[in-house]
Design a protein around this motif. Structure first.
Motif, PDB file in Angstrom:
ATOM      1  N   TYR A 238      -1.946  -2.146  -9.460  1.00 23.45           N
ATOM      2  CA  TYR A 238      -1.416  -3.184 -10.352  1.00 23.45           C
ATOM      3  C   TYR A 238      -2.107  -4.535 -10.150  1.00 23.45           C
ATOM      4  O   TYR A 238      -1.973  -5.427 -10.989  1.00 23.45           O
ATOM      5  N   ILE A 239      -2.819  -4.696  -9.045  1.00 30.17           N
ATOM      6  CA  ILE A 239      -3.504  -5.966  -8.791  1.00 30.17           C
ATOM      7  C   ILE A 239      -4.548  -6.248  -9.867  1.00 30.17           C
ATOM      8  O   ILE A 239      -4.815  -7.392 -10.221  1.00 30.17           O
ATOM      9  N   LYS A 240      -5.111  -5.177 -10.431  1.00 33.44           N
ATOM     10  CA  LYS A 240      -6.178  -5.369 -11.434  1.00 33.44           C
ATOM     11  C   LYS A 240      -5.672  -5.999 -12.717  1.00 33.44           C
ATOM     12  O   LYS A 240      -6.470  -6.441 -13.556  1.00 33.44           O
ATOM     13  N   PHE A 241      -4.356  -6.043 -12.900  1.00 35.85           N
ATOM     14  CA  PHE A 241      -3.817  -6.623 -14.124  1.00 35.85           C
ATOM     15  C   PHE A 241      -3.699  -8.147 -14.060  1.00 35.85           C
ATOM     16  O   PHE A 241      -3.238  -8.771 -15.004  1.00 35.85           O
TER      17      PHE A 241
ATOM     18  N   GLU B 225      -6.615   0.696   0.916  1.00 34.90           N
ATOM     19  CA  GLU B 225      -7.185  -0.585   1.317  1.00 34.90           C
ATOM     20  C   GLU B 225      -6.083  -1.567   1.715  1.00 34.90           C
ATOM     21  O   GLU B 225      -6.207  -2.286   2.707  1.00 34.90           O
ATOM     22  N   LEU B 226      -5.009  -1.605   0.966  1.00 35.28           N
ATOM     23  CA  LEU B 226      -3.892  -2.492   1.294  1.00 35.28           C
ATOM     24  C   LEU B 226      -3.237  -2.085   2.605  1.00 35.28           C
ATOM     25  O   LEU B 226      -2.802  -2.947   3.385  1.00 35.28           O
ATOM     26  N   ILE B 227      -3.171  -0.793   2.866  1.00 30.55           N
ATOM     27  CA  ILE B 227      -2.620  -0.334   4.152  1.00 30.55           C
ATOM     28  C   ILE B 227      -3.503  -0.813   5.295  1.00 30.55           C
ATOM     29  O   ILE B 227      -3.016  -1.303   6.320  1.00 30.55           O
TER      30      ILE B 227
ATOM     31  N   GLY C 237       0.810  -1.211   0.000  1.00 27.40           N
ATOM     32  CA  GLY C 237       0.000   0.000   0.000  1.00 27.40           C
ATOM     33  C   GLY C 237       0.841   1.258   0.000  1.00 27.40           C
ATOM     34  O   GLY C 237       0.562   2.222  -0.728  1.00 27.40           O
ATOM     35  N   LEU C 238       1.900   1.271   0.812  1.00 27.40           N
ATOM     36  CA  LEU C 238       2.763   2.455   0.900  1.00 27.40           C
ATOM     37  C   LEU C 238       3.498   2.724  -0.404  1.00 27.40           C
ATOM     38  O   LEU C 238       3.737   3.872  -0.773  1.00 27.40           O
ATOM     39  N   PHE C 239       3.866   1.651  -1.100  1.00 31.19           N
ATOM     40  CA  PHE C 239       4.541   1.801  -2.390  1.00 31.19           C
ATOM     41  C   PHE C 239       3.570   1.867  -3.563  1.00 31.19           C
ATOM     42  O   PHE C 239       3.974   1.760  -4.723  1.00 31.19           O
ATOM     43  N   ARG C 240       2.292   1.997  -3.243  1.00 30.63           N
ATOM     44  CA  ARG C 240       1.249   2.250  -4.233  1.00 30.63           C
ATOM     45  C   ARG C 240       1.183   1.166  -5.315  1.00 30.63           C
ATOM     46  O   ARG C 240       1.121   1.439  -6.512  1.00 30.63           O
TER      47      ARG C 240
END
Length: 594
Positions: A116-119, A282-284, A109-112
């Motif tokens: 990319y998960i959607k790929f 959300e990941l954070i 999450g911090l590294f944004r």
């Protein structure tokens, strides 16, 4: 779409919103109780650990996540992975793996990395999700039949053999309880749509077991002991460097699946509410939750798609409904936990079987089977490997297959064609295969390149263009207006073409290059090698410039007449058509308009 992040949703909170969130949170909280216990039992740990996960993860993801509707907790998708970790490494190491997975999610999450998960290819996610559903469903057959002392194995086929070898020893009382639970789960939504069928099924089947089959079926109490009616004191698991190394890969798998599952849940919520989640936030939130859950002995958590959808359908307005759902679970644990010891394991089996059925994605699975051959291959391969080997291998192979098919598809799309102006076209278009028209210029070669120029097709591009170099034309024009992307490999092959062409004292001209490829060649100094004066926006400008560099003496005896200017340079008589006799073009537009 409006901002739907968790904290943003609490701004301007009203009494009306609170009432809606209270109802939604209470409904989801009641649903989460049997699921939390069932998931914990399915991964080989005490049922209370699933409840602790529901409480802690539910609060933290609701407050710090990227969707105001997300409900987090233990999910069915984790069952095969966590069961394998528990069997191979033990419960203590499962806690460490969950803690490390939380750190990985937080860093993602911090590294944004959320966007990319959607790929991830849909055929891969459907494949392993359907495979997980099969494993969960089959894994509950033993409890459904009341089979005791079954040995658990890591491989699906070994577990099926274990059940087959002991099926004759089924417990008829447990089977009756399981059938009652199953029937109540199916009938409750039809008779009482707003009441959670899984909870009613546990209550009814437990009462039947206590009243008529007391001591004749395995229960939570007989298998795991009673459930404490309090929360444990937070305690950090014993962490050593050796354990960190040992659990590194399992933690990565948990983090990857958790990220996929939680963001898919957010996407479902977006579609139901016309909002947009924040993937990285959300990941954070998921990372913080999974770092905190092991301190209370809980198992890894992620976004729960079914519970999130129920939260929305129940009228949730803000992320506070997720907090309320956790509070409801906590209150019930404090007040009613001792009674949960009487719940038969056979009652829990239909609950998990229903979860498996709902997450199987049957319609999506069949839909992908009707699409391309490549997607079918990825889907079936991922599915079979998930069921018969393990999720790690299945996802890895699925990704590799999807990647190979992607490269192949891009290779098929990419085209490198020799072209020339069509003198009969009043729209001044280019045509391919100029040899067929007898209009191949010996001194100027023009290529149009279409599609991304990346590692999968760059060699094909070089090979096609280098064949022209052997003819040693004076000028090479590359029309790159339809090249949206250039990577390092593509740049390398393009540089090779430029180098070899200049070695023969040739001139390379680029027309219509897009922003991204231009930026790449500027950074690599290829732009300077080509020369800033040799870049043009339009092909007719490039051709007009190219004619200044050719050998005019050679043009006098050239019979090809590739360009209209050739008429004034050649001593030959150009071939004409009826269309050409009526076509009058000004000099600047006589070659091509692009």
């Amino acid at each position: 779409m409006r901002d739907t992040s968790s904290l943003a949703s609490l701004k301007g909170y009203s009494w009306s919103s609170l009432k809606k969130d209270l109802i939604a949170g209470a409904v989801v909280g009641i649903i989460a109780i049997p699921l939390g216990m069932a998931f914990a039992i399915a991964v080989g740990v005490k049922p209370e650990y699933g409840l602790y996960t529901t409480i802690v993860a539910g609060v933290l993801v609701s407050l710090f996540g990227g969707s105001r509707f997300q409900i987090a907790g233990p999910t069915g998708a984790f069952i095969p992975i966590l069961l394998g970790i528990t069997m191979q490494y033990g419960y203590e190491n499962l806690l460490i793996a969950g803690l490390m997975a939380g750190v990985f999610l937080l860093l993602m999450g911090l590294f944004r990395l959320g966007s990319y998960i959607k790929f991830i290819p849909r055929s891969v996610t459907i494949g392993f999700t359907s495979g997980i559903a099969v494993i969960i469903f089959a894994g509950q057959i033993g409890n459904f039949l009341g089979l005791e002392n079954l040995k658990k194995h890591e491989l699906f086929i070994d577990n099926m053999r274990e059940i087959a070898a002991n099926v004759a020893a089924f417990n008829p009382y447990a089977l009756i309880v399981a059938l009652i639970s199953f029937a109540v789960i199916l009938l409750t939504p039809r008779l009482f749509p707003k009441i959670p069928g899984s909870l009613v099924a546990l209550v009814v089947s437990t009462l039947v077991a206590v009243l008529f089959f007391n001591g004749k079926v395995a229960t939570i109490g007989s298998q795991f002991g009673g459930i404490p009616n309090n929360l444990p004191v937070p305690q950090l698991p014993e962490i050593t460097w050796e354990r960190i190394q040992q659990m590194f890969q399992p933690a990565l798998i948990i983090a990857a699946l958790g990220a996929i599952e939680s963001l898919l849940s957010c996407v479902v919520a977006d579609g139901m509410t016309n909002t947009k989640h924040n993937s990285n936030r959300e990941l954070i939130g998921q990372g913080l939750a999974n770092m905190a859950v092991p301190l209370f002995g809980g198992i890894p958590a992620t976004g729960a798609i079914a519970r999130t959808a129920t939260n929305i359908k129940s009228g949730a307005v803000t992320a506070f409904s997720g907090v309320i759902h956790s509070v409801v679970v906590l209150v019930i644990v404090l007040l009613l936990a001792p009674y949960a010891a009487h719940i038969p394991l056979a009652s829990m089996a239909p609950v998990l079987m229903l979860v498996a059925w709902n997450m199987s994605g049957r319609q999506e699975f069949m839909h992908v089977l009707k699409t391309t051959r490549g997607d079918r291959l990825v889907l079936v391969t991922t599915f079979l490997l998930t069921v018969f080997t393990n999720l790690t291998l299945a996802v890895q192979v699925g990704f590799v297959l999807a990647f190979i098919l992607f490269v192949k598809n891009m290779s098929d799309v990419q085209e490198v064609q020799t072209i020339a102006p069509d003198h009969t076209s009043q729209h001044r278009k280019m045509v391919s295969d100029p040899q067929d028209l007898g209009r191949t210029c010996p001194q100027i070669s023009i290529f149009t390149v279409e599609g991304p120029l990346f590692f999968g097709v760059a060699q094909l591009f070089e090979k096609r263009v280098m064949e022209t170099i052997n003819l040693k034309p004076k000028v090479l024009i590359l029309r790159m207006s339809r090249v949206p992307f250039l990577d390092a490999t593509g740049e390398s092959y393009l540089a090779s073409v430029v180098k070899h062409f200049k070695k023969h004292s040739g001139l390379v001209i680029i027309s219509g290059i897009q922003e991204q490829p231009l930026e790449v060649i500027k950074k690599s100094r290829l732009y300077d090698a080509i020369g800033a004066n040799n870049f043009f926006d339009h092909s007719y400008e490039a051709i007009d410039y190219a004619t200044e560099w050719i050998d005019k003496q050679f043009c006098r005896t050239c019979p090809h007449f590739a360009f209209l200017e050739c008429t004034s340079l050649s001593e030959e008589t150009p071939p004409t058509t009826d269309k050409q006799k009526t076509l009058v073009l000004p000099h600047k537009q006589s070659i091509l308009g692009e």
